[in-house]
Design a protein around this motif. Structure first.
Motif, PDB file in Angstrom:
ATOM      1  N   VAL A   1       5.464   3.929   1.565  1.00 22.40           N
ATOM      2  CA  VAL A   1       4.954   2.686   1.018  1.00 22.40           C
ATOM      3  C   VAL A   1       5.140   1.609   2.082  1.00 22.40           C
ATOM      4  CG1 VAL A   1       7.142   2.112  -0.112  1.00 22.40           C
ATOM      5  CG2 VAL A   1       5.017   1.074  -0.917  1.00 22.40           C
ATOM      6  N   ALA A   2       4.151   0.750   2.223  1.00 27.07           N
ATOM      7  CA  ALA A   2       4.189  -0.282   3.250  1.00 27.07           C
ATOM      8  C   ALA A   2       3.992  -1.662   2.629  1.00 27.07           C
ATOM      9  CB  ALA A   2       3.108  -0.023   4.302  1.00 27.07           C
ATOM     10  N   LEU A   3       4.485  -2.662   3.333  1.00 24.06           N
ATOM     11  CA  LEU A   3       4.269  -4.049   2.941  1.00 24.06           C
ATOM     12  C   LEU A   3       3.800  -4.797   4.178  1.00 24.06           C
ATOM     13  CD1 LEU A   3       4.539  -6.081   0.560  1.00 24.06           C
ATOM     14  CD2 LEU A   3       6.734  -6.742   1.575  1.00 24.06           C
ATOM     15  N   GLN A   4       2.520  -5.139   4.205  1.00 25.67           N
ATOM     16  CA  GLN A   4       1.959  -5.944   5.288  1.00 25.67           C
ATOM     17  C   GLN A   4       2.185  -7.399   4.943  1.00 25.67           C
ATOM     18  OE1 GLN A   4       0.508  -4.990   8.261  1.00 25.67           O
ATOM     19  NE2 GLN A   4       0.494  -7.174   8.730  1.00 25.67           N
TER      20      GLN A   4
ATOM     21  N   SER B   1       0.852  -1.186   0.000  1.00 30.91           N
ATOM     22  CA  SER B   1       0.000   0.000   0.000  1.00 30.91           C
ATOM     23  C   SER B   1       0.893   1.243   0.000  1.00 30.91           C
ATOM     24  CB  SER B   1      -0.916   0.009   1.216  1.00 30.91           C
ATOM     25  OG  SER B   1      -0.161   0.026   2.412  1.00 30.91           O
ATOM     26  N   ARG B   2       0.286   2.358  -0.366  1.00 29.14           N
ATOM     27  CA  ARG B   2       1.044   3.605  -0.380  1.00 29.14           C
ATOM     28  C   ARG B   2       0.195   4.726   0.194  1.00 29.14           C
ATOM     29  NH1 ARG B   2       2.906   4.562  -6.237  1.00 29.14           N
ATOM     30  NH2 ARG B   2       3.732   6.507  -5.349  1.00 29.14           N
ATOM     31  N   ASP B   3       0.873   5.693   0.790  1.00 30.00           N
ATOM     32  CA  ASP B   3       0.233   6.894   1.315  1.00 30.00           C
ATOM     33  C   ASP B   3       0.974   8.072   0.700  1.00 30.00           C
ATOM     34  OD1 ASP B   3      -0.644   9.102   2.745  1.00 30.00           O
ATOM     35  OD2 ASP B   3      -0.800   7.994   4.626  1.00 30.00           O
ATOM     36  N   ASN B   4       0.391   8.665  -0.328  1.00 26.78           N
ATOM     37  CA  ASN B   4       1.075   9.743  -1.038  1.00 26.78           C
ATOM     38  C   ASN B   4       1.215  11.004  -0.182  1.00 26.78           C
ATOM     39  OD1 ASN B   4       1.424   8.146  -3.312  1.00 26.78           O
ATOM     40  ND2 ASN B   4      -0.426   8.925  -4.317  1.00 26.78           N
ATOM     41  N   ALA B   5       0.330  11.177   0.786  1.00 31.04           N
ATOM     42  CA  ALA B   5       0.416  12.345   1.664  1.00 31.04           C
ATOM     43  C   ALA B   5       1.621  12.241   2.595  1.00 31.04           C
ATOM     44  CB  ALA B   5      -0.863  12.493   2.474  1.00 31.04           C
ATOM     45  N   LYS B   6       2.024  11.002   2.894  1.00 34.11           N
ATOM     46  CA  LYS B   6       3.134  10.787   3.824  1.00 34.11           C
ATOM     47  C   LYS B   6       4.394  10.269   3.122  1.00 34.11           C
ATOM     48  CE  LYS B   6       0.143   9.828   7.788  1.00 34.11           C
ATOM     49  NZ  LYS B   6      -0.223   8.850   8.853  1.00 34.11           N
ATOM     50  N   ASN B   7       4.337  10.175   1.787  1.00 36.59           N
ATOM     51  CA  ASN B   7       5.487   9.660   1.023  1.00 36.59           C
ATOM     52  C   ASN B   7       5.965   8.316   1.570  1.00 36.59           C
ATOM     53  OD1 ASN B   7       5.269  12.057  -0.345  1.00 36.59           O
ATOM     54  ND2 ASN B   7       7.424  12.605  -0.153  1.00 36.59           N
TER      55      ASN B   7
END
Length: 115
Positions: free
Chosen positions: A78-81, A70-76
């Motif tokens: 990217v995560a991997l669960q 997933s990615r959060d463009n507001a927080k720059n």
């Protein structure tokens, strides 16, 4: 200066979960395709998951259904669960940012899955 900084790795028991995060600085994050790669002991680096700017996701067959990118463009970020971890998931995991000829890597973070 472009920086990709991974966090969240470590040791996990088989069947458990870990969440990796990568904070990106110095580039227009929302334009980039972000990815997670890994390199296990004695193995070549392989693509684990990618997420485009759309976003569209793609996964390595062996992690599909267990891992979620997933990615959060507001927080720059990217995560991997990673759920239902298996010993074969043991590797150094790398964050990657790519856009046309631009290609950037994090320093890598160790994930070890063992009893």
């Amino acid at each position: 200066q472009v920086q990709l900084v991974e966090s969240g790795g470590g040791w996990a028991q088989p069947g458990s979960s870990l969440r990796l995060s990568c904070v990106v600085k110095g580039l227009p994050f929302s334009q980039y395709t972000m990815g997670w790669y890994r390199q296990g002991p004695g193995k070549q680096r392989e693509l684990v998951a990618t997420i485009t700017s759309v976003p569209h996701t793609n996964y390595l067959d062996s992690v599909r259904g267990r891992f979620t990118i997933s990615r959060d463009n507001a927080k720059n970020t990217v995560a991997l669960q990673m759920n239902a971890l298996m010993p074969e998931d043991t590797a150094v995991y790398y964050c990657n940012a790519g856009w046309y000829q631009n290609d950037y890597w994090g320093q890598g973070i160790q994930v070890t899955v063992s009893p």
